[in-house]
Enzyme design. Sequence first.
Site, mmCIF file in Angstrom:
data_model
loop_
_atom_site.group_PDB
_atom_site.id
_atom_site.type_symbol
_atom_site.label_atom_id
_atom_site.label_comp_id
_atom_site.label_asym_id
_atom_site.label_seq_id
_atom_site.Cartn_x
_atom_site.Cartn_y
_atom_site.Cartn_z
ATOM 1 N N ASP A 35 98.157 43.469 69.285
ATOM 2 C CA ASP A 35 97.959 42.655 70.669
ATOM 3 C C ASP A 35 99.622 42.301 70.759
ATOM 4 O OD1 ASP A 35 98.292 40.487 68.884
ATOM 5 O OD2 ASP A 35 96.147 40.396 68.725
ATOM 6 N N LYS A 56 96.056 41.327 75.697
ATOM 7 C CA LYS A 56 95.582 41.055 77.165
ATOM 8 C C LYS A 56 95.643 42.380 78.130
ATOM 9 C CE LYS A 56 95.663 36.397 78.211
ATOM 10 N NZ LYS A 56 96.632 35.161 77.903
ATOM 11 N N MET A 171 96.892 27.529 68.284
ATOM 12 C CA MET A 171 96.593 27.782 69.560
ATOM 13 C C MET A 171 96.314 26.332 70.078
ATOM 14 S SD MET A 171 93.912 30.703 68.816
ATOM 15 C CE MET A 171 93.416 30.120 67.180
HETATM 16 N N1 SAH Z 1 97.394 35.384 62.327
HETATM 17 C C1 SAH Z 1 98.382 34.360 62.921
HETATM 18 C C2 SAH Z 1 97.776 33.131 63.850
HETATM 19 C C3 SAH Z 1 97.083 33.829 65.101
HETATM 20 S S1 SAH Z 1 96.294 32.576 66.116
HETATM 21 C C4 SAH Z 1 99.439 33.799 62.004
HETATM 22 O O1 SAH Z 1 99.099 33.663 60.619
HETATM 23 O O2 SAH Z 1 100.514 33.526 62.071
HETATM 24 C C5 SAH Z 1 97.532 32.623 67.247
HETATM 25 C C6 SAH Z 1 98.516 31.003 67.196
HETATM 26 O O3 SAH Z 1 99.421 31.393 66.106
HETATM 27 C C7 SAH Z 1 99.351 31.027 68.295
HETATM 28 O O4 SAH Z 1 98.650 30.506 69.421
HETATM 29 C C8 SAH Z 1 100.194 30.267 67.879
HETATM 30 O O5 SAH Z 1 99.932 28.879 67.653
HETATM 31 C C9 SAH Z 1 100.377 30.777 66.364
HETATM 32 N N2 SAH Z 1 101.573 31.503 66.369
HETATM 33 C C10 SAH Z 1 101.737 32.847 66.160
HETATM 34 N N3 SAH Z 1 103.119 33.437 65.951
HETATM 35 C C11 SAH Z 1 103.796 32.385 66.317
HETATM 36 C C12 SAH Z 1 105.325 32.198 66.605
HETATM 37 N N4 SAH Z 1 105.866 33.395 66.306
HETATM 38 N N5 SAH Z 1 105.578 31.082 66.923
HETATM 39 C C13 SAH Z 1 104.718 29.815 66.838
HETATM 40 N N6 SAH Z 1 103.591 30.059 66.882
HETATM 41 C C14 SAH Z 1 103.076 31.174 66.522
#
Ligand code: SAH
Length: 257
Positions: A35, A56, A171
């Site tokens: 994604d 999306k 999120m």
């Molecule tokens: N598996 C991912 C999280 C997925 S849920 C992980 O371990 O990071 C998606 C959320 O992850 C986003 O809404 C945000 O809150 C966070 N996120 C993922 N990448 C990010 C980034 N580069 N900077 C800030 N927040 C991030």
Amino acid sequence: MTGCVYLVGSGPGNPELLTVKARRLIEESDVVLHDTLPGPEILDSIPETKREDVGKRAGGEWTPQEYTNRRLVELAEEGKTVVRLKGGDPFVFGRGGEEAEHLAEHGIDVEYVPGVTSAIAGPGVAGIPVTHRDHASSVSFVTGHEDPTKDESAIDWAALAATGGTIVVLMGVGKLPMYTDELVSAGMAPETPVALVERATWPNQRVALGTLGTIVDVRDERGIEPPAVTVIGDVAATRAEVAEFLRNDAESEETET
Ligand code: SAH
């Protein structure tokens, strides 16, 4: 011969934070299902011919999880080596667990390849350690976006407020007013430091600082949008102390309110 699916974490977005194993598997794979969360720098480095976007769709609709599950099985049954590339770590709020279960039900080999999670690295690159001997000896990782079909919140914000540890919300941009209110109602001081780290490790990373009482206004003034992590607790004030010496975000903008 049935192929294999690798559930691979991409890290927060900077290509240098991909693991050596993730990089090798991407190169050796036949197809990469992804994604948008791995971010433009990593996605642009993968040949378009082997990328399939299951994020999306045009029109803003999410690809249904059932489609992604079905597609993973289909490709593996065709004998393909599949990388399911997920932002951060695949097993942190990424539905990696559901996909692994689905593949196992269909008798398909799965391998989990850990990634650097934004839950720890997001605060970190902003100069905020999620634990600190003087400020926080525990940390909780929470989703700000629960399944809307659930009647009751599965998250006990009052209990989290009582731990005295760091709270990292993923999120959590949209629901910021809800949970900052809940935490203050549960007795946390409105002066408790809060940081929003947007697009951590991406070239356009931004950090916004505030408190439980001010952060919603800060979010609105700065126009902070997902993906961003919210860090709540005394550790969030550490940034101010290290900012001058912090090399992670030389480019990033900052405001303090
Ligand atoms: N598996 C991912 C999280 C997925 S849920 C992980 O371990 O990071 C998606 C959320 O992850 C986003 O809404 C945000 O809150 C966070 N996120 C993922 N990448 C990010 C980034 N580069 N900077 C800030 N927040 C991030």
